[in-house]
Scaffold this active site. Structure first.
Site, PDB file in Angstrom:
ATOM      1  N   GLU A  24       0.854  -1.196   0.000  1.00 21.11           N
ATOM      2  CA  GLU A  24       0.000   0.000   0.000  1.00 21.11           C
ATOM      3  C   GLU A  24       0.885   1.240   0.000  1.00 21.11           C
ATOM      4  O   GLU A  24       1.927   1.254   0.666  1.00 21.11           O
ATOM      5  CB  GLU A  24      -0.871  -0.042   1.265  1.00 21.11           C
ATOM      6  CG  GLU A  24      -1.931   1.033   1.343  1.00 21.11           C
ATOM      7  CD  GLU A  24      -2.833   0.857   2.579  1.00 21.11           C
ATOM      8  OE1 GLU A  24      -3.262  -0.280   2.880  1.00 21.11           O
ATOM      9  OE2 GLU A  24      -3.088   1.871   3.244  1.00 21.11           O
ATOM     10  N   ASP A  79       0.212   5.363   0.567  1.00 21.19           N
ATOM     11  CA  ASP A  79      -0.901   6.217   1.003  1.00 21.19           C
ATOM     12  C   ASP A  79      -0.618   7.696   1.073  1.00 21.19           C
ATOM     13  O   ASP A  79       0.382   8.090   1.669  1.00 21.19           O
ATOM     14  CB  ASP A  79      -1.259   5.915   2.477  1.00 21.19           C
ATOM     15  CG  ASP A  79      -1.803   4.554   2.682  1.00 21.19           C
ATOM     16  OD1 ASP A  79      -2.718   4.196   1.970  1.00 21.19           O
ATOM     17  OD2 ASP A  79      -1.296   3.858   3.586  1.00 21.19           O
ATOM     18  N   GLU A 110      -2.913  10.339   3.116  1.00 22.78           N
ATOM     19  CA  GLU A 110      -4.106  10.467   3.955  1.00 22.78           C
ATOM     20  C   GLU A 110      -4.181  11.894   4.492  1.00 22.78           C
ATOM     21  O   GLU A 110      -3.277  12.328   5.214  1.00 22.78           O
ATOM     22  CB  GLU A 110      -4.052   9.470   5.121  1.00 22.78           C
ATOM     23  CG  GLU A 110      -4.225   8.034   4.649  1.00 22.78           C
ATOM     24  CD  GLU A 110      -3.998   7.008   5.751  1.00 22.78           C
ATOM     25  OE1 GLU A 110      -4.661   5.960   5.717  1.00 22.78           O
ATOM     26  OE2 GLU A 110      -3.161   7.245   6.642  1.00 22.78           O
ATOM     27  N   GLY A 121      -4.405  12.573  17.775  1.00 23.70           N
ATOM     28  CA  GLY A 121      -4.367  11.210  18.302  1.00 23.70           C
ATOM     29  C   GLY A 121      -5.737  10.672  18.676  1.00 23.70           C
ATOM     30  O   GLY A 121      -5.841   9.756  19.493  1.00 23.70           O
TER      31      GLY A 121
END
Ligand SMILES: *[C@@H]1O[C@H](CO)[C@@H](O)[C@H](O)[C@H]1NC(C)=O
Ligand SMILES: *[C@@H]1O[C@H](CO)[C@@H](O)[C@H](O)[C@H]1NC(C)=O
Ligand SMILES: *[C@@H]1O[C@H](CO)[C@@H](O)[C@H](O)[C@H]1NC(C)=O
Length: 295
Positions: A105, A107, A109, A202
C-alpha cells in the site's frame, strides 16, 4: 516551392494543434473511463460530464472510487480539493492498495482538523503487510480553497510522494538489505471516511457531525500507470518503455532534492524514524536515511 513550404508549415501547425487538443482531451477524461464508484453511491456526485467528482460523508456513510485496473508501476496523480470548515476526524485518502493478504500500500491520507487549524498530510508505505511507516507534514497552503496536485511515483528504484511540484517523501528500494518494497499489483483508490478514533490529535478531537456532509472534490482522471492484465504481466511494468521507469526517475534531480530538504525542514510534524518511544531501534530504512542526512 514557396507555397508548398508554407503549406507544410501550416500542416505541421495544424497537426501540432490537433495533438494538443487530443492529449488535453485525454488528460481530461471523465472519471468512468478508468474508475468505478466502489461504495457510498448515493454520496457521489459528478460534474462537468464526469470530469469532476465529489465524494462525501455524513453520519450514514462515506464513499469512494477506485480504478478498474491494477497497476505494477506508474506516476499516479490526482487533483484534490479537501472538505472545508471543520473537518476534524475526517480522513480523505488517495492511495494504491493490493488486495492481498500480505498487502502492499502507498498512502496519502489527509487528516482533517478544526476550522482554521492546518490539515496534516500523512503518508505511509506498506510492503508485504508491514506498514507503521507514517510521516506527517503540514501543508503550506489551504488545501480546501482550491485543487492541488498530489502524485505518487512508483518504479523499481523509488517511491516519491509529491505535493504539486514538491517531493515531500522518498521511499527507496532497499530490498538488497532486506527492507520490504511494494511490488504487488495495486489498485488506485480515493475515499472519505470516519477516522476520528486516531486522525486528529491522536483521536482526542472528534468529528462534529453538525458540519456534515463533508465533501472532497477530485479532477484529472487520466492514469499514468502500467496496467496489469493478468498476474504474469508484472515484469513488463519495469520496462523503460514506460517513461517513469527511465533513469531520470531513479532518483531526485538536484533541484528536487533541494526542495525536498527545504520543505521537509519547515513542515514535517511527525516522522516514524524519529519516534524513539515507538521504535527503540529505528527500522533499517531509517538508518540509511540518517547516513544520507549527514552526508
Ligand atoms: C444523522 O444526521 C441527520 C441529519 O443531520 C440527523 O437527523 C440524524 O439524527 C443523524 N443520525 C444519527 C444516527 O446520528
Ligand atoms: C528492488 O531492487 C532490486 C535490486 O536491488 C531488484 O532486484 C528488485 O526487482 C527491485 N524491487 C522491485 C519491487 O522493483
Ligand atoms: C459543533 O459545532 C457547532 C456549530 O459550530 C457547535 O455549536 C457545537 O458546540 C459543536 N459541537 C461539539 C461537540 O463541539
Amino acid at each position: 516551392m514557396y507555397y508548398s513550404s508554407i503549406y507544410i508549415k501550416v500542416m505541421y501547425l495544424f497537426g501540432f494543434l490537433l495533438l494538443r487538443v487530443f492529449s488535453k482531451g485525454d488528460q481530461n477524461v471523465p472519471y468512468d473511463v478508468h474508475y468505478n464508484i466502489i461504495y457510498g453511491n448515493q454520496h457521489v456526485v459528478s460534474f462537468n460530464q464526469g470530469r469532476e467528482l465529489q465524494i462525501s460523508m455524513d453520519n450514514s456513510s462515506g464513499s469512494g472510487f477506485g480504478s478498474k485496473m491494477n497497476y505494477g508501476s506508474g506516476y499516479f496523480h490526482m487533483k484534490i480539493k479537501l472538505p472545508n470548515r471543520d473537518s476534524a476526524g475526517v480522513v480523505v485518502a488517495f492511495y494504491l492498495h493490493s488486495n492481498t493478504n500480505l498487502h502492499d500500500e502507498i498512502d496519502f491520507e489527509f487528516l482533517g482538523n478544526r476550522e482554521g487549524q492546518p490539515y496534516n498530510l500523512q503518508t505511509n508505505v506498506f510492503a508485504n503487510g508491514e506498514g507503521g511507516r507514517e510521516q506527517r507534514i503540514h501543508l503550506w497552503f489551504d488545501p480546501t480553497a482550491d485543487f492541488h496536485n498530489y502524485k505518487i511515483l512508483w518504479n523499481n528504484h523509488q517511491i516519491v510522494f509529491f505535493v504539486d511540484k514538491i517531493p515531500i517523501r522518498i521511499f527507496k528500494n532497499n530490498s538488497n538489505i532486506g527492507v520490504g518494497y511494494p511490488q504487488q499489483p495495486m489498485q488506485l483508490l480515493a475515499t472519505i471516511w470516519d477516522g476520528d478514533d486516531w486522525a486528529t490529535n491522536g483521536g482526542y478531537t472528534k468529528i462534529n457531525w453538525s458540519f456534515a456532509p463533508f465533501k472532497a472534490n477530485f479532477k484529472d482522471f487520466k492514469i499514468g500507470g502500467c496496467p496489469i492484465i493478468n498476474s504474469n504481466d508484472n515484469h513488463n511494468c519495469n520496462s523503460q518503455d514506460y517513461w517513469w521507469n527511465k533513469r531520470k526517475y531513479w532518483e531526485l534531480s538536484f533541484k528536487q532534492r533541494r526542495l525536498y530538504k527545504e520543505y521537509r525542514a519547515k513542515y514535517i510534524t511527525y516522522d516514524y524514524c524519529d519516534d524513539i518511544p515507538r521504535y527503540s531501534i529505528p527500522p533499517q530504512e531509517c538508518s540509511i536515511n540518517m547516513i544520507k542526512k549527514k552526508m
